[in-house]
Design a protein around this motif. Structure first.
Motif, PDB file in Angstrom:
ATOM      1  N   ALA A 160       2.547  10.838  11.631  1.00 49.76           N
ATOM      2  CA  ALA A 160       2.289  10.286  12.956  1.00 49.76           C
ATOM      3  C   ALA A 160       2.482   8.765  12.959  1.00 49.76           C
ATOM      4  O   ALA A 160       3.136   8.213  13.843  1.00 49.76           O
ATOM      5  CB  ALA A 160       0.873  10.641  13.405  1.00 49.76           C
ATOM      6  N   ILE A 161       1.916   8.090  11.983  1.00 44.18           N
ATOM      7  CA  ILE A 161       2.062   6.631  11.917  1.00 44.18           C
ATOM      8  C   ILE A 161       2.562   6.275  10.523  1.00 44.18           C
ATOM      9  O   ILE A 161       1.783   5.947   9.618  1.00 44.18           O
ATOM     10  CB  ILE A 161       0.705   5.937  12.176  1.00 44.18           C
ATOM     11  CG1 ILE A 161       0.011   6.566  13.391  1.00 44.18           C
ATOM     12  CG2 ILE A 161       0.889   4.434  12.387  1.00 44.18           C
ATOM     13  CD1 ILE A 161      -1.413   6.102  13.582  1.00 44.18           C
ATOM     14  N   PRO A 162       3.902   6.324  10.312  1.00 48.33           N
ATOM     15  CA  PRO A 162       4.455   6.193   8.950  1.00 48.33           C
ATOM     16  C   PRO A 162       4.046   4.894   8.250  1.00 48.33           C
ATOM     17  O   PRO A 162       3.922   4.865   7.017  1.00 48.33           O
ATOM     18  CB  PRO A 162       5.970   6.228   9.168  1.00 48.33           C
ATOM     19  CG  PRO A 162       6.163   6.857  10.504  1.00 48.33           C
ATOM     20  CD  PRO A 162       4.947   6.521  11.317  1.00 48.33           C
ATOM     21  N   VAL A 163       3.806   3.812   9.004  1.00 46.63           N
ATOM     22  CA  VAL A 163       3.503   2.534   8.363  1.00 46.63           C
ATOM     23  C   VAL A 163       2.200   2.596   7.558  1.00 46.63           C
ATOM     24  O   VAL A 163       1.985   1.816   6.625  1.00 46.63           O
ATOM     25  CB  VAL A 163       3.466   1.393   9.408  1.00 46.63           C
ATOM     26  CG1 VAL A 163       2.202   1.485  10.284  1.00 46.63           C
ATOM     27  CG2 VAL A 163       3.550   0.036   8.745  1.00 46.63           C
ATOM     28  N   LEU A 164       1.320   3.559   7.889  1.00 48.24           N
ATOM     29  CA  LEU A 164       0.050   3.701   7.157  1.00 48.24           C
ATOM     30  C   LEU A 164       0.274   3.887   5.660  1.00 48.24           C
ATOM     31  O   LEU A 164      -0.502   3.390   4.843  1.00 48.24           O
ATOM     32  CB  LEU A 164      -0.739   4.903   7.703  1.00 48.24           C
ATOM     33  CG  LEU A 164      -1.335   4.742   9.106  1.00 48.24           C
ATOM     34  CD1 LEU A 164      -2.065   6.018   9.512  1.00 48.24           C
ATOM     35  CD2 LEU A 164      -2.290   3.549   9.144  1.00 48.24           C
ATOM     36  N   VAL A 165       1.343   4.613   5.293  1.00 49.34           N
ATOM     37  CA  VAL A 165       1.622   4.889   3.885  1.00 49.34           C
ATOM     38  C   VAL A 165       1.829   3.598   3.093  1.00 49.34           C
ATOM     39  O   VAL A 165       1.404   3.486   1.944  1.00 49.34           O
ATOM     40  CB  VAL A 165       2.871   5.797   3.746  1.00 49.34           C
ATOM     41  CG1 VAL A 165       3.226   6.008   2.282  1.00 49.34           C
ATOM     42  CG2 VAL A 165       2.619   7.130   4.425  1.00 49.34           C
ATOM     43  N   SER A 166       2.455   2.615   3.761  1.00 50.63           N
ATOM     44  CA  SER A 166       2.819   1.407   3.021  1.00 50.63           C
ATOM     45  C   SER A 166       1.597   0.597   2.579  1.00 50.63           C
ATOM     46  O   SER A 166       1.712  -0.285   1.728  1.00 50.63           O
ATOM     47  CB  SER A 166       3.769   0.535   3.841  1.00 50.63           C
ATOM     48  OG  SER A 166       3.055  -0.037   4.906  1.00 50.63           O
ATOM     49  N   PHE A 167       0.402   0.885   3.132  1.00 49.63           N
ATOM     50  CA  PHE A 167      -0.784   0.145   2.674  1.00 49.63           C
ATOM     51  C   PHE A 167      -1.485   0.815   1.497  1.00 49.63           C
ATOM     52  O   PHE A 167      -2.405   0.243   0.900  1.00 49.63           O
ATOM     53  CB  PHE A 167      -1.784  -0.030   3.832  1.00 49.63           C
ATOM     54  CG  PHE A 167      -1.200  -0.792   4.980  1.00 49.63           C
ATOM     55  CD1 PHE A 167      -0.797  -2.113   4.810  1.00 49.63           C
ATOM     56  CD2 PHE A 167      -1.014  -0.193   6.223  1.00 49.63           C
ATOM     57  CE1 PHE A 167      -0.227  -2.820   5.860  1.00 49.63           C
ATOM     58  CE2 PHE A 167      -0.447  -0.899   7.265  1.00 49.63           C
ATOM     59  CZ  PHE A 167      -0.045  -2.213   7.094  1.00 49.63           C
TER      60      PHE A 167
END
Lengths: 447, 447
Positions: free
Chosen positions: A309-316
């Motif tokens: 849903a919010i792919p940018v979450l993985v990068s943290f």
């Protein structure tokens, strides 16, 4: 400089300048000679060794590495073995015997004098990590009714056998330890003073079966050069000298450090350990940690939906996991080291936990502010920045708690605290971090 | 047991049994008294201290913690200060003076005898981590032309000032160090022997400005109880005693361990450090590591597409990152410790790299097999299992290379190898792991 000396010695050897060689070696300290001998081609070693004066030869021999010692012993005549071993201090001789293969040990014990043989066997019978295995039976014992003059005469008579005369021990006829006397106080006393009047009666001693690490700690605590070792009946059986205690402290610290990095400790030095052994020492923990990290992965896969849903979450994720891991290992390191130098005790548990709690609040606020602002500016989303910042607060506090509590619990359960070390804590903290992060994220974004 | 003794002492104090108290304390070693005094309520401390015999009082005072020392000094009369400080060994006195606030220092220096004052100042003028600041100026020096009889007389005359008589140093009239003589050899010699004929002329010494860590290492290497310290002109100015060398070794090890866990080392003990100080010591590295982990996150976000295409790939990230980090910190720990005990030298660089390469091949094969089979069985996809297994091989090899190479490069650049420690290496390895994993995955799955 080492290369220069080795070169010079090889040249002198080649030119058969033996008397100069003997002069050169006599002017060098035994510890340095042992280092130089380590660099000399093995086939010239026996010749060089024979050039050393007798007492220097024994001192040097004790300081050489096991391989060179074995090489020399194999080349020695029976008489040479006797000469070298009878000059050695008993604790050094016992150490050497312990490292040699059986056939060499047999030759050594056959050729040493019966008294020496008995003392070596005495030391070898104690368990490996005990005070008994570390001690030497070379010490000076005096009787309480002797005068200072008698004592000095006795010391002069027996001194050659004694590794150290820093402290003389006073025993009764059944060898029970009654007190001690430093050579300083002996020299300061009048000739006619009785030993029992000038000796120090506050007895500090260790037992033959005490752990050698505790012995080293006690010696450090009291600043003792030597520590008397007594048996079950309180009879003096030997002394531990400070140089051996320092070596024990160093070995134990190396073991602690290795355990903290999830390596099974080894007594061998880095280059002496075979590749297979190196791999074996490391692989068990790597497997355990790898498989437990797989659990973190399983937790993570529960949140696949949120990630899509919010792919940018993985990068943290890497940042959160590494921050948690670092906070946890900082706390555990402080606590493990504090316990191993006896600064932090088990009864301080709650004091430690509250200290870490207060520290973690300060740290978490700073880290989450810095990170929140960075993410807000870079990603442009206040909500994402807030989610990460709140997670950091939770992660830092939990990580420091785990980092300080686990090593103390391990010690409580009589495990080595260093085993509950950085990597294991990191793995636990990783799982906790992922859980905290995603429970905040799913709530905040209502995924 | 400590509680029992403290209780007993408090009861005796309350009942004003002063003479029994004095007897009790005289029967206890000074190191133990210092520990007991640390548990006594501060307001009874001055009274208890005054009950100690004079020489025991000074010895105990030297071993107490700084806070109790300050408390006692503030309560002392000028005469009491003089009595205690004149009994102290110079190096202990200098250590105490160094820790006290300015107004207390002034009172101490005013009340000690001029000779003592000069020696304290002598030691205090050397830089903090130098041999000079660690040494004591209490030592026994002899002249080469003295006979053994003269020497023993001189020792008896000056012995009270000297902390140690394990080794006597022989100097010429300009205080140049000529050789040394152990008390053992002194006692063994005939009365009429000349010192210059029996002394050992192989001079091993350190310079006043040498780093105290190197001094401790040298003393350990030579098994010395004392190490002579000389100035620029080769004149003997003091000696370092083994007890101080052991403390230095312990402090330096603690610093190493703290640096390896990304904590700025502090000289304070855990409980004496304030919360703010604790946070400050840890936060700088946490920030650096957090921001560099953000780079790993950025790399990860480049592969968002791959993650959305095959979501299960994300769940292997924690395991791969932690395996890489653990391998890296295992290698760096072995190398950092090896260098700090002088077992691994800079010139061994390629030998170390090849050893780690061979070890990493063994480890990577085992880990990737175990993991590959596990994933194949659990996920049912051979291709995914293969991708993870191949990644592990690459990650383990690279991590161990970084883990062994970075600390050695740091040392080459004259940085402390421990600073290039586990957490920093982990962060670098994390980024490398993500890169390796996704370049293999994108190729294999043609995403």
């Amino acid at each position: 400089m080492l290369a220069v000396i080795v070169n010079m010695i090889e040249t002198l050897l080649k030119n058969k300048k033996y008397s100069s060689l003997r002069d050169v070696l006599s002017a060098v300290n035994e510890a340095d000679i042992a280092v130089i001998f380590g660099q000399i081609p093995p086939d010239s070693l026996p010749l060089l060794f024979r050039l050393l004066p007798k007492d220097l030869a024994a001192d040097t021999f004790a300081l050489m590495d096991t391989d060179s010692q074995e090489l020399l012993i194999r080349g020695f005549s029976d008489n040479e073995i006797k000469e070298v071993f009878d000059e050695l201090y008993v604790d050094d001789a016992a150490d050497i015997v312990e490292e040699m293969p059986a056939n060499v040990v047999k030759r050594i014990l056959k050729n040493t004098d019966p008294n020496m043989r008995q003392m070596i066997n005495e030391i070898l019978k104690y368990p490996e990590d005990s005070a008994g295995s570390l001690m030497t039976t070379d010490y000076i014992s005096l009787r309480p009714q002797m005068t200072v003059d008698d004592a000095i005469k006795r010391i002069r008579r027996t001194i050659n056998d004694a590794e150290t005369i820093y402290t003389c021990y006073i025993t009764d006829e059944n060898r029970h330890l009654l007190g001690y006397l430093s050579v300083k106080n002996l020299l300061l006393a009048r000739q006619e003073d009785k030993i029992c009047d000038i000796m120090d009666k506050t007895i500090v001693c260790v037992h033959t079966l005490d752990d050698k690490e505790d012995v080293a700690k006690e010696m450090n605590r009291y600043d003792f050069v030597t520590m008397p070792v007594v048996d079950d009946e309180g009879r003096l059986v030997g002394i531990v000298t400070f140089d051996d205690a320092i070596d024990v402290m160093q070995e134990e610290t190396t073991e602690d450090i290795e355990r903290m990095a999830a390596i099974s400790p080894t007594e061998e030095s880095y280059f002496k350990t075979s590749d297979i052994k190196h791999a074996k020492n490391r692989i068990l923990w790597l497997l355990i940690l790898m498989l437990s990290a797989a659990i973190t992965g399983t937790i993570l896969s529960k949140y696949e939906e949120a990630c899509s849903a919010i792919p940018v979450l993985v990068s943290f994720i890497p940042m959160l996991m590494s921050t948690g891991g670092n906070c946890g290992s900082q706390s555990s390191t402080m606590i493990i080291r504090g316990m191993s130098v006896d600064e932090i005790k088990l009864k301080d548990f709650f004091r430690v936990v509250f200290t870490e709690l207060r520290v973690s609040i300060i740290i978490s606020v700073v880290l989450s502010l810095v990170n929140g602002v960075r993410i807000w500016l870079m990603e442009g989303s206040f909500k994402i920045a807030a989610a990460v910042s709140i997670s950091i607060v939770g992660i830092v506090i939990i990580s420091q708690f785990i980092g300080c509590a686990l090593p103390m619990l391990a010690k409580r359960c009589r495990l080595d605290p260093a085993v509950m070390a950085a990597p294991l804590i990191t793995t636990i903290v990783d799982a906790a971090s992922i859980l905290i992060y995603f429970s905040i994220v799913t709530r905040l974004f209502a995924i």
